[in-house]
Design a protein around this motif. Structure first.
Motif, mmCIF file in Angstrom:
data_model
loop_
_atom_site.group_PDB
_atom_site.id
_atom_site.type_symbol
_atom_site.label_atom_id
_atom_site.label_comp_id
_atom_site.label_asym_id
_atom_site.label_seq_id
_atom_site.Cartn_x
_atom_site.Cartn_y
_atom_site.Cartn_z
ATOM 1 N N LEU A 152 0.822 -1.211 0.000
ATOM 2 C CA LEU A 152 0.000 0.000 0.000
ATOM 3 C C LEU A 152 0.854 1.259 0.000
ATOM 4 O O LEU A 152 0.534 2.242 -0.677
ATOM 5 N N LEU A 336 -7.550 -2.764 -1.025
ATOM 6 C CA LEU A 336 -6.157 -2.998 -1.414
ATOM 7 C C LEU A 336 -6.077 -3.584 -2.818
ATOM 8 O O LEU A 336 -5.305 -3.119 -3.667
ATOM 9 N N THR A 358 -0.661 -9.285 -1.328
ATOM 10 C CA THR A 358 -1.789 -9.260 -0.398
ATOM 11 C C THR A 358 -1.555 -10.216 0.769
ATOM 12 O O THR A 358 -1.855 -9.893 1.924
ATOM 13 N N TYR A 361 0.804 -8.559 3.141
ATOM 14 C CA TYR A 361 0.192 -7.470 3.889
ATOM 15 C C TYR A 361 -0.659 -7.974 5.051
ATOM 16 O O TYR A 361 -0.639 -7.417 6.147
#
Length: 417
Positions: A152, A336, A358, A361
């Motif tokens: 991000l 996201l 992902t 994260y």
């Protein structure tokens, strides 16, 4: 080359299943686990290669994509409507994938143990407070963000850089050229990394079946079948939206793009079908002006099939390891994926890169990526075809809104320039 690679993928899957079955049948459980652990060396190397390319790939492709869009005043009315449709289609695709994976529960049958001894049964929610989430968006150092693969933060920085480049009068040609060259290099590196995929597939399947047995294959069948069922529903929604906006003539468009859609399916690449799709859109009646603008923009920002796959695959992996994500976490995941799935057209196995980012994260087991890698090529065929359908629908819808749909040549009206 694509056909040969497909053969390697299929061969590695078959060999991995056979070797895993032999190990499971002939070795005691402890020895089979030891062999599986040694095979994991290959899979760990592949995972590190994937993580290695995430930061430079996301940064370079996103900056280049945003810089080429131009500012809103130049994009004009067509660009605003196209982007609005892309956002709506993205929300529908991501949400449908989320709903279907919850309804079908394709990963619940595997129930693998968490790879880390200290991992819990749920994701740590400490960083999901409003304050932590908002402050975490902005990188204190882009170097640190890239080193830690904070996706991000990389996206936020890339958006600022891409917007700044597009806002400069001459678009900083030297910087833009450099970013495009970096993107081209990273695409080539990604291609090199993906060539090792058959080895990782073999190791992942052999290790999994050696420990779990061949019964685990039923989970793969449920995963693949559930995803294609979800794609079918997405196609239905896209066609329904097309007919509702354009009229019954939209059904003729679906027939017109049959060949490029089949091409994208057979070679697992929506980009390969681009020239023929553009040609068929204009034959159907989309003006050249709208088709030549919306279609290429859609190839970077409207990958409907790929976006659905990202939510479906991430939650499938979470289900495999018995990890539950809260509603807030799943909404965060949708946001996201909404951003990270943009600007990555033409990247080989781009969805795998987005999924890997992902997983990192959310602190989900990265080993789960290898479980979907075994069938990723088969699924890539479906999502590539869906990307062609989604972008064709987007072009027709925007053309209708702009009153730029012409009668086809056989009805006596030439296409508008």
């Amino acid at each position: 080359m694509n056909r040969v690679f497909t053969y390697f993928i299929v061969g590695s899957m078959v060999l991995g299943v056979l070797v895993g079955w032999l190990l499971n049948q002939t070795l005691p459980a402890e020895q089979a686990a030891t062999v599986a652990d040694n095979l994991s060396i290959l899979t760990d190397v592949f995972l590190r290669l994937i993580k290695m390319i995430i930061a430079p790939l996301v940064f370079s492709t996103l900056v280049a994509g945003i810089a080429h869009m131009g500012d809103a005043s130049e994009i004009g009315r067509v660009g605003v409507k196209a982007i609005g449709w892309f956002i709506l289609a993205s929300i529908v695709s991501l949400t449908l994938g989320l709903v279907m994976v919850h309804l079908l529960q394709p990963g619940t049958g595997m129930s693998l143990a968490l790879p880390a001894a200290d991992a819990g049964s749920t994701v740590d929610v400490a960083k999901f407070s409003l304050k932590e989430f908002v402050t975490h968006l902005v990188p204190a150092s882009i170097v640190e963000a890239m080193a830690r693969n904070e996706i991000l933060q990389i996206v936020v920085f890339s958006v600022f850089v891409g917007t700044a480049v597009s806002a400069i009068d001459d678009r900083a040609p030297a910087v833009l050229a450099l970013v495009e060259q970096v993107a081209a290099i990273m695409l080539k590196v990604t291609g090199y990394v993906m060539r090792t995929a058959p080895v990782a597939i073999f190791a992942a399947l052999a290790a999994t079946i050696a420990v779990q047995g061949v019964g685990v294959l039923a989970t793969y069948a449920k995963f693949v079948g559930g995803f294609y069922l979800s794609l079918g529903l997405l196609w239905g929604l896209l066609v329904a939206a097309l007919v509702a906006i354009v009229g019954t003539r939209g059904l003729k468009l679906m027939a017109a793009i049959r060949q490029p859609t089949l091409l994208a399916f057979s070679v697992a690449s929506s980009e390969a079908a681009y020239p023929r799709t553009l040609e068929e859109l204009q034959k159907w009646g989309v003006s050249r002006k709208v088709a030549s603008f919306v279609l290429p923009l859609g190839y970077s920002f409207n990958l409907d099939g790929s976006m659905m796959y990202c939510t479906f695959a991430v939650l499938f992996i979470a289900q495999i390891y018995g990890i539950e994500l809260s509603i807030a976490q799943q909404i965060t995941m949708l946001a996201l994926l909404m951003v990270t799935s943009k600007g990555m057209a033409g990247v080989p196995r781009a969805s795998l890169v987005v999924i890997a980012a992902t997983l990192t994260y959310f602190g989900l087991p990265e080993e789960g990526l290898l479980l979907i890698l075994a069938v990723d090529h088969l699924l890539d065929m479906g999502r590539s075809a869906t990307n062609v359908v989604g972008n064709s629908v987007a072009s027709a819808v925007v053309a209708k809104w702009e009153k730029q749909i012409e009668a086809p040549p056989d009805e006596g009206q030439p296409a508008r320039a």
